[in-house]
Motif scaffolding. Sequence first.
Motif, PDB file in Angstrom:
ATOM      1  N   MET A   1      94.104  51.652 109.745  1.00  0.00           N
ATOM      2  CA  MET A   1      93.858  51.866 108.460  1.00  0.00           C
ATOM      3  C   MET A   1      94.897  52.865 108.239  1.00  0.00           C
ATOM      4  O   MET A   1      94.763  53.132 106.356  1.00  0.00           O
ATOM      5  N   GLN A   2      96.228  53.927 108.558  1.00  0.00           N
ATOM      6  CA  GLN A   2      96.541  54.427 108.283  1.00  0.00           C
ATOM      7  C   GLN A   2      97.690  53.995 107.319  1.00  0.00           C
ATOM      8  O   GLN A   2      98.163  54.736 106.182  1.00  0.00           O
ATOM      9  N   LYS A   3      98.344  52.976 107.865  1.00  0.00           N
ATOM     10  CA  LYS A   3      98.855  52.192 106.654  1.00  0.00           C
ATOM     11  C   LYS A   3      98.985  51.862 106.377  1.00  0.00           C
ATOM     12  O   LYS A   3      99.771  51.867 105.067  1.00  0.00           O
ATOM     13  N   PHE A   4      97.379  51.351 105.885  1.00  0.00           N
ATOM     14  CA  PHE A   4      96.933  51.032 104.467  1.00  0.00           C
ATOM     15  C   PHE A   4      97.318  51.575 103.043  1.00  0.00           C
ATOM     16  O   PHE A   4      97.069  52.161 101.762  1.00  0.00           O
ATOM     17  N   GLN A   5      96.857  53.276 103.674  1.00  0.00           N
ATOM     18  CA  GLN A   5      96.166  53.999 103.113  1.00  0.00           C
ATOM     19  C   GLN A   5      98.008  54.899 102.171  1.00  0.00           C
ATOM     20  O   GLN A   5      98.190  55.411 101.343  1.00  0.00           O
ATOM     21  N   ALA A   6      98.930  54.330 103.443  1.00  0.00           N
ATOM     22  CA  ALA A   6     100.546  54.473 102.707  1.00  0.00           C
ATOM     23  C   ALA A   6     100.594  54.021 101.988  1.00  0.00           C
ATOM     24  O   ALA A   6     101.361  54.217 101.282  1.00  0.00           O
ATOM     25  N   VAL A   7      99.972  52.333 101.774  1.00  0.00           N
ATOM     26  CA  VAL A   7     100.764  51.576 100.742  1.00  0.00           C
ATOM     27  C   VAL A   7     100.574  52.214  99.784  1.00  0.00           C
ATOM     28  O   VAL A   7     100.752  51.940  98.320  1.00  0.00           O
ATOM     29  N   LYS A   8      99.011  52.244  99.663  1.00  0.00           N
ATOM     30  CA  LYS A   8      98.265  52.893  98.200  1.00  0.00           C
ATOM     31  C   LYS A   8      98.586  54.022  98.009  1.00  0.00           C
ATOM     32  O   LYS A   8      98.687  54.063  96.756  1.00  0.00           O
ATOM     33  N   ASP A   9      98.849  54.579  98.724  1.00  0.00           N
ATOM     34  CA  ASP A   9      99.764  56.294  98.173  1.00  0.00           C
ATOM     35  C   ASP A   9     101.549  56.038  97.505  1.00  0.00           C
ATOM     36  O   ASP A   9     101.824  56.239  96.498  1.00  0.00           O
ATOM     37  N   LEU A  10     101.951  55.075  98.660  1.00  0.00           N
ATOM     38  CA  LEU A  10     103.149  54.868  98.717  1.00  0.00           C
ATOM     39  C   LEU A  10     102.853  53.699  96.980  1.00  0.00           C
ATOM     40  O   LEU A  10     104.138  54.148  95.721  1.00  0.00           O
ATOM     41  N   LEU A  11     102.331  53.276  96.718  1.00  0.00           N
ATOM     42  CA  LEU A  11     101.834  52.149  95.212  1.00  0.00           C
ATOM     43  C   LEU A  11     101.573  52.675  94.297  1.00  0.00           C
ATOM     44  O   LEU A  11     102.158  52.984  92.945  1.00  0.00           O
ATOM     45  N   ALA A  12     100.892  53.891  94.181  1.00  0.00           N
ATOM     46  CA  ALA A  12     100.616  55.452  93.004  1.00  0.00           C
ATOM     47  C   ALA A  12     101.820  56.021  92.432  1.00  0.00           C
ATOM     48  O   ALA A  12     102.370  55.819  91.885  1.00  0.00           O
ATOM     49  N   SER A  13     102.716  56.289  93.990  1.00  0.00           N
ATOM     50  CA  SER A  13     103.523  57.075  93.365  1.00  0.00           C
ATOM     51  C   SER A  13     105.094  56.210  92.632  1.00  0.00           C
ATOM     52  O   SER A  13     105.837  56.323  91.826  1.00  0.00           O
TER      53      SER A  13
END
Length: 58
Positions: free
Chosen positions: A1-13
């Motif tokens: 689930m950490q990688k999925f959160q990283a995707v969301k954070d990266l997409l936001a930036s």
Amino acid sequence: MQKFQAVKDLLASAEKDASAFYEKGNNAAGTRLRGAMQQLKVLASDIRKEVTEKKNTK
């Protein structure tokens, strides 16, 4: 689930850079956007592998 959160954070930036590139014509933001898209591609691939492994072990 950490990688999925990283995707969301990266997409936001990346959204900020996309806006700066498409709306304001900022070429440096375009370069950052391309880098972020490459990172998203790698993360997505990692998540796919992880999901497949988890699915196959059940």
